[in-house]
Design a protein around this motif. Structure first.
Motif, PDB file in Angstrom:
ATOM      1  N   GLY A  41      38.690  28.285  -9.987  1.00  0.00           N
ATOM      2  CA  GLY A  41      37.547  29.141  -9.746  1.00  0.00           C
ATOM      3  C   GLY A  41      36.472  28.439  -8.938  1.00  0.00           C
ATOM      4  O   GLY A  41      35.295  28.789  -9.005  1.00  0.00           O
ATOM      5  N   GLY A  42      36.890  27.420  -8.178  1.00  0.00           N
ATOM      6  CA  GLY A  42      35.952  26.676  -7.353  1.00  0.00           C
ATOM      7  C   GLY A  42      35.194  25.592  -8.100  1.00  0.00           C
ATOM      8  O   GLY A  42      34.263  25.003  -7.568  1.00  0.00           O
ATOM      9  N   ASN A  43      35.621  25.295  -9.328  1.00  0.00           N
ATOM     10  CA  ASN A  43      34.942  24.286 -10.153  1.00  0.00           C
ATOM     11  C   ASN A  43      35.601  22.932  -9.950  1.00  0.00           C
ATOM     12  O   ASN A  43      36.696  22.683 -10.455  1.00  0.00           O
ATOM     13  N   TYR A  44      34.907  22.051  -9.236  1.00  0.00           N
ATOM     14  CA  TYR A  44      35.456  20.722  -8.951  1.00  0.00           C
ATOM     15  C   TYR A  44      35.479  19.814 -10.179  1.00  0.00           C
ATOM     16  O   TYR A  44      36.068  18.746 -10.153  1.00  0.00           O
ATOM     17  N   ASN A  45      34.841  20.221 -11.266  1.00  0.00           N
ATOM     18  CA  ASN A  45      34.851  19.436 -12.502  1.00  0.00           C
ATOM     19  C   ASN A  45      35.872  19.947 -13.509  1.00  0.00           C
ATOM     20  O   ASN A  45      35.924  19.461 -14.640  1.00  0.00           O
ATOM     21  N   ALA A  46      36.680  20.923 -13.111  1.00  0.00           N
ATOM     22  CA  ALA A  46      37.608  21.565 -14.040  1.00  0.00           C
ATOM     23  C   ALA A  46      38.663  20.583 -14.561  1.00  0.00           C
ATOM     24  O   ALA A  46      39.099  19.681 -13.846  1.00  0.00           O
ATOM     25  N   VAL A  47      39.050  20.774 -15.820  1.00  0.00           N
ATOM     26  CA  VAL A  47      40.159  20.032 -16.424  1.00  0.00           C
ATOM     27  C   VAL A  47      41.023  21.057 -17.151  1.00  0.00           C
ATOM     28  O   VAL A  47      40.504  21.917 -17.865  1.00  0.00           O
ATOM     29  N   SER A  48      42.339  20.972 -16.964  1.00  0.00           N
ATOM     30  CA  SER A  48      43.239  21.927 -17.619  1.00  0.00           C
ATOM     31  C   SER A  48      43.183  21.742 -19.131  1.00  0.00           C
ATOM     32  O   SER A  48      42.806  20.667 -19.626  1.00  0.00           O
TER      33      SER A  48
END
Length: 92
Positions: free
Chosen positions: A21-28
Motif C-alpha cells: 500500500g505504498g508503506n516503505y516501513n511495512a513488515v509481513s
C-alpha cells in the motif's frame, strides 16, 4: 549516492501499491517480507549487490530509505524482470 528518487517503472509502482500500500516501513505478518516491495532478506541482499550498494547487505529492507528501496527494486527488476514479484502486477 542516488540523486533523489528514481522514477519507478509502472510495474514497480504496481508492486509497491499491491505489496505494501505504498508503506516503505511495512513488515509481513510473519516478518519474512519487509519494506515497500516486501523483500525477503536474501533477495534484498542479492539486489543490494546488483545495485552496487553492498553497504545495504543485511540491512533490514524496511530500515532502508524509500529511495534505497526503490533503487534496489529497480536493480532486481533490471536483472530478473517481473519474476520475483506477485502475479497481480504482471501484464498478460
Amino acid at each position: 549516492a542516488s540523486s533523489g528518487d528514481p522514477s519507478l517503472p509502472p510495474f514497480l509502482q504496481c508492486v509497491l501499491r499491491v505489496e505494501s500500500g505504498g508503506n516503505y516501513n511495512a513488515v509481513s505478518p510473519g516478518g519474512t517480507y519487509m519494506g515497500g516491495f516486501q523483500f525477503s532478506q536474501p533477495t534484498w541482499n542479492e539486489a543490494a549487490q546488483l545495485a552496487g550498494m553492498p553497504q545495504l547487505v543485511n540491512v533490514p529492507p524496511n530500515d532502508a530509505t524509500p529511495a534505497e528501496q526503490d533503487d534496489l527494486a529497480i536493480a532486481l527488476y533490471d536483472a530478473d524482470g517481473q519474476q520475483p514479484w506477485t502475479d497481480s502486477c504482471h501484464n498478460g
